[in-house]
Design a protein around this motif. Structure first.
Motif, short mmCIF file in Angstrom:
data_model
loop_
_atom_site.label_atom_id
_atom_site.label_comp_id
_atom_site.label_asym_id
_atom_site.label_seq_id
_atom_site.Cartn_x
_atom_site.Cartn_y
_atom_site.Cartn_z
N MET A 134 49.31 33.20 48.31
CA MET A 134 50.51 33.92 48.73
C MET A 134 51.16 33.07 49.82
O MET A 134 50.48 32.53 50.68
CB MET A 134 50.17 35.31 49.27
CG MET A 134 51.40 36.13 49.61
SD MET A 134 51.03 37.82 50.12
CE MET A 134 50.51 38.56 48.58
N ARG A 135 52.47 32.97 49.77
CA ARG A 135 53.17 32.19 50.78
C ARG A 135 54.26 33.03 51.42
O ARG A 135 54.91 33.84 50.74
CB ARG A 135 53.76 30.92 50.20
CG ARG A 135 54.82 31.19 49.16
CD ARG A 135 55.39 29.90 48.61
NE ARG A 135 56.26 30.23 47.47
CZ ARG A 135 56.71 29.34 46.64
NH1 ARG A 135 56.40 28.08 46.77
NH2 ARG A 135 57.49 29.71 45.65
N GLN A 191 43.14 23.69 39.84
CA GLN A 191 44.18 24.72 39.78
C GLN A 191 44.68 25.06 41.18
O GLN A 191 45.88 25.27 41.38
CB GLN A 191 43.67 25.97 39.06
CG GLN A 191 43.53 25.74 37.58
CD GLN A 191 43.49 27.04 36.81
OE1 GLN A 191 44.19 27.98 37.12
NE2 GLN A 191 42.64 27.08 35.80
N ILE A 192 43.76 25.12 42.13
CA ILE A 192 44.18 25.40 43.51
C ILE A 192 45.09 24.29 44.02
O ILE A 192 46.15 24.55 44.60
CB ILE A 192 42.96 25.57 44.43
CG1 ILE A 192 42.22 26.86 44.07
CG2 ILE A 192 43.37 25.57 45.90
CD1 ILE A 192 40.91 27.05 44.78
N GLU A 193 44.70 23.04 43.77
CA GLU A 193 45.51 21.91 44.22
C GLU A 193 46.86 21.85 43.52
O GLU A 193 47.87 21.47 44.12
CB GLU A 193 44.75 20.60 44.03
CG GLU A 193 43.60 20.45 45.01
CD GLU A 193 42.74 19.23 44.75
OE1 GLU A 193 42.82 18.64 43.63
OE2 GLU A 193 41.97 18.87 45.65
N VAL A 226 41.97 33.04 40.46
CA VAL A 226 41.00 33.21 41.56
C VAL A 226 40.28 34.55 41.42
O VAL A 226 39.05 34.61 41.53
CB VAL A 226 41.68 33.06 42.93
CG1 VAL A 226 40.75 33.46 44.06
CG2 VAL A 226 42.17 31.62 43.12
N VAL A 227 41.02 35.62 41.18
CA VAL A 227 40.38 36.93 41.02
C VAL A 227 39.39 36.90 39.85
O VAL A 227 38.25 37.37 39.97
CB VAL A 227 41.42 38.06 40.85
CG1 VAL A 227 40.75 39.37 40.44
CG2 VAL A 227 42.22 38.25 42.13
N SER A 228 39.79 36.36 38.73
CA SER A 228 38.92 36.31 37.55
C SER A 228 37.66 35.50 37.81
O SER A 228 36.55 35.93 37.44
CB SER A 228 39.67 35.70 36.36
OG SER A 228 40.70 36.54 35.96
N ARG A 239 49.94 33.13 38.66
CA ARG A 239 49.00 32.33 37.88
C ARG A 239 47.72 32.03 38.66
O ARG A 239 46.62 32.26 38.18
CB ARG A 239 49.69 31.03 37.46
CG ARG A 239 48.83 30.10 36.65
CD ARG A 239 49.64 28.92 36.16
NE ARG A 239 50.51 28.40 37.20
CZ ARG A 239 50.52 27.14 37.59
NH1 ARG A 239 49.73 26.27 37.02
NH2 ARG A 239 51.34 26.73 38.53
N LEU A 240 47.86 31.55 39.89
CA LEU A 240 46.67 31.21 40.66
C LEU A 240 45.93 32.46 41.11
O LEU A 240 44.70 32.49 41.12
CB LEU A 240 47.02 30.34 41.88
CG LEU A 240 45.81 29.82 42.66
CD1 LEU A 240 44.89 28.99 41.77
CD2 LEU A 240 46.28 29.02 43.87
#
Length: 134
Positions: free
Chosen positions: A72-73, A64-66, A50-52, A45-46
């Protein structure tokens, strides 16, 4: 995704061996030439958000980031002889790895840097395909 931190420049035979073993994770085996084996997953989802946004020339939405907290983890980082990787004793004399867990931390750091480059690369490709520039 799974990957290994290789000590040096791998030969074609190393790449072939690793391509057969690293994706197997715990079921695979590596050698002392590999300093660590890692596994990571991305936030679908994130990542897409981010890419878009970057492809559109915009910054990602902070909320959304928060809410997600990662692109990636790492879900596992194996070193210190695990799966056949280099034992601690094999690298402890090297200044860059003198402190414990430096190989594992290097792997995590390199993953982070790679992810930032990869997400920007994907945004650039998407923007170019749409006739723009990220």
């Amino acid at each position: 995704c799974t990957f290994a931190l290789f000590d040096g420049i791998p030969a074609a035979a190393d790449i072939a061996r690793l391509s057969q073993n690293v994706p197997l994770q715990e079921a695979g085996r590596v050698t002392g030439s590999e300093l660590s084996v890692s596994r990571a997953n991305r936030s679908v989802r994130l990542w897409e958000h981010v890419v878009s946004r970057l492809a559109s020339g915009l910054q990602p939405d902070l909320q959304q980031i928060e809410a997600v907290g990662y692109l990636m983890r790492t879900t596992a980082v194996y070193g210190s002889g695990k799966l056949g990787a280099a034992d601690r004793e094999m690298i402890a004399g090297r200044a860059e790895f003198a402190a414990p867990f430096q190989v594992e931390m290097l792997s995590v750091f390199l993953t982070r840097a790679f992810v930032r480059d990869l997400v920007q690369h994907m945004a650039d490709r998407r923007a170019r395909a749409a006739g723009g520039q990220a």
